[in-house]
Design a protein around this motif. Structure first.
Motif, PDB file in Angstrom:
ATOM      1  N   THR A  28       0.868  -1.178   0.000  1.00 40.29           N
ATOM      2  CA  THR A  28       0.000   0.000   0.000  1.00 40.29           C
ATOM      3  C   THR A  28       0.903   1.225   0.000  1.00 40.29           C
ATOM      4  O   THR A  28       2.068   1.147   0.372  1.00 40.29           O
ATOM      5  N   ALA A  29       0.349   2.379  -0.391  1.00 41.08           N
ATOM      6  CA  ALA A  29       1.170   3.585  -0.506  1.00 41.08           C
ATOM      7  C   ALA A  29       0.403   4.795  -0.006  1.00 41.08           C
ATOM      8  O   ALA A  29      -0.835   4.855  -0.086  1.00 41.08           O
ATOM      9  N   TYR A  30       1.167   5.789   0.470  1.00 40.56           N
ATOM     10  CA  TYR A  30       0.583   6.985   1.083  1.00 40.56           C
ATOM     11  C   TYR A  30       1.431   8.204   0.731  1.00 40.56           C
ATOM     12  O   TYR A  30       2.647   8.096   0.539  1.00 40.56           O
ATOM     13  N   VAL A  31       0.790   9.355   0.686  1.00 41.94           N
ATOM     14  CA  VAL A  31       1.476  10.619   0.463  1.00 41.94           C
ATOM     15  C   VAL A  31       1.031  11.599   1.531  1.00 41.94           C
ATOM     16  O   VAL A  31      -0.167  11.703   1.838  1.00 41.94           O
ATOM     17  N   PRO A  34       4.076  -2.076  -7.329  1.00 42.24           N
ATOM     18  CA  PRO A  34       2.878  -1.560  -8.008  1.00 42.24           C
ATOM     19  C   PRO A  34       1.905  -2.655  -8.433  1.00 42.24           C
ATOM     20  O   PRO A  34       0.688  -2.439  -8.466  1.00 42.24           O
ATOM     21  N   ASP A  35       2.433  -3.835  -8.719  1.00 40.67           N
ATOM     22  CA  ASP A  35       1.570  -4.926  -9.196  1.00 40.67           C
ATOM     23  C   ASP A  35       0.859  -5.665  -8.073  1.00 40.67           C
ATOM     24  O   ASP A  35      -0.032  -6.480  -8.340  1.00 40.67           O
ATOM     25  N   VAL A  36       1.226  -5.402  -6.807  1.00 40.35           N
ATOM     26  CA  VAL A  36       0.582  -6.093  -5.685  1.00 40.35           C
ATOM     27  C   VAL A  36      -0.094  -5.079  -4.759  1.00 40.35           C
ATOM     28  O   VAL A  36      -0.325  -5.355  -3.576  1.00 40.35           O
ATOM     29  N   ASP A  37      -0.437  -3.920  -5.304  1.00 34.03           N
ATOM     30  CA  ASP A  37      -1.068  -2.842  -4.547  1.00 34.03           C
ATOM     31  C   ASP A  37      -2.468  -3.262  -4.112  1.00 34.03           C
ATOM     32  O   ASP A  37      -3.274  -3.740  -4.931  1.00 34.03           O
ATOM     33  N   LEU A  38      -2.789  -3.076  -2.825  1.00 35.55           N
ATOM     34  CA  LEU A  38      -4.103  -3.447  -2.309  1.00 35.55           C
ATOM     35  C   LEU A  38      -5.156  -2.348  -2.456  1.00 35.55           C
ATOM     36  O   LEU A  38      -6.307  -2.550  -2.099  1.00 35.55           O
TER      37      LEU A  38
END
Length: 298
Positions: A216-219, A270-274
């Motif tokens: 997962t990613a956050y800004v 990027p390919d395993v982003d939930l």
């Protein structure tokens, strides 16, 4: 510290950096920590010079041209975290780099900017007592700091609590977590005391979920006001004053968006982003008010 000549920067970021003798036992970030390989985020452009600085359980990918980190990676073993470790919390220069390449105390003196840990102090503090204590001290080196609004850095329940949230989430699995963090280094970042102050920060987590790699990613945005012209807002700063920084906003975003913003390579993440895909562009960034807003459906 014993003085030494600084090592030359590697010709390409993947070549790594030489180590000062007092850091010879630092193995740093482990890309195979979760099982599947999760490489450190490195610049996609070979012309961007970086120096790889391994510490205890984490590594800083440092950009001398910006005097700040391009990225950091830390391995967290949730079941072995040591909250009782205390030590010398004084910030120091890393002797493997020339001091003039690092953003030291002069950047943070007599202003509203805080030294914001990129790798949180407690994240690498696990394992045997001596190792945990060394990890704690290692986080207090200037390559692991970035200028952040004091309002953001001191009001960090949501942004810096994300690691705790995912440690709890991973408890049913292996209790291992990788956290990748850094500033968004843009050419338009406002200058101040020999550096450019980042307006945004990013965080990408990687962990195992149901036997498979997930991310997962956050800004975090500390721009003065996204609804106004940023250049005009920054121009209103008094001469010699740090750039105005606004109330921080935390977003969950696609990992691919972080890769695009930072021009860093994130390998398989990027390919395993939930985060579920959204058709509308305005729905790609999900504003977080609490941990309940985090999307984990995949």
């Amino acid at each position: 510290m014993e003085p030494t000549d600084p090592p030359p920067a590697p010709p390409h970021p993947r070549a790594g950096g030489q180590r000062h003798e007092s850091f010879a036992d630092r193995t740093g970030y482990e890309e195979g920590f979760l099982g599947p390989a999760v490489p450190l985020p490195l610049p996609v452009r070979a012309t961007v010079e970086t120096v790889i600085l391994p510490y205890t359980h984490f590594t800083v990918v440092f950009r001398p041209d910006r005097r700040l980190a391009a990225s950091t990676g830390v391995c967290i073993q949730g079941g072995q975290l040591s909250e009782d470790v205390h030590g010398d919390d004084a910030w120091e220069f890393d002797p493997r780099l020339p001091e003039e390449q690092q953003a030291g105390s002069e950047v943070y003196r007599n202003n509203s900017l805080d030294r914001g840990h990129l790798v949180r102090r407690l994240d690498p503090v696990w394992g045997a007592a001596a190792v945990a204590a060394r990890a704690n001290t290692d986080t207090f080196h200037y390559p692991n700091a970035a200028p952040q609004s004091d309002v953001f850095n001191q009001g960090k329940q949501l942004w810096q609590g994300l690691e705790n949230y995912f440690l709890d989430h991973a408890a049913a699995f292996d209790r291992k977590l990788i956290v990748l963090t850094g500033p968004v280094l843009h050419d338009s970042d406002p200058p101040y005391r020999g550096i450019q102050v980042p307006m945004r920060f990013w965080k990408v987590t990687a962990f195992m979920q149901e036997g498979a790699l997930a991310s997962t990613a956050y800004v975090l945005d500390q721009s003065p006001d996204l609804s106004r012209d940023a250049e005009r807002a920054l121009a209103g700063a008094k001469p010699g004053a740090p750039p105005p920084l606004g109330p921080f906003r935390t977003y969950q975003v696609p990992v691919s968006d972080v890769a695009e913003l930072t021009e860093l390579e994130f390998g398989p993440l990027p390919d395993v982003d939930l985060m579920p895909p959204f058709r509308a562009a305005e729905d790609r960034w999900r504003r977080l008010e609490s941990f309940d807003d985090i999307a984990m459906q995949g």
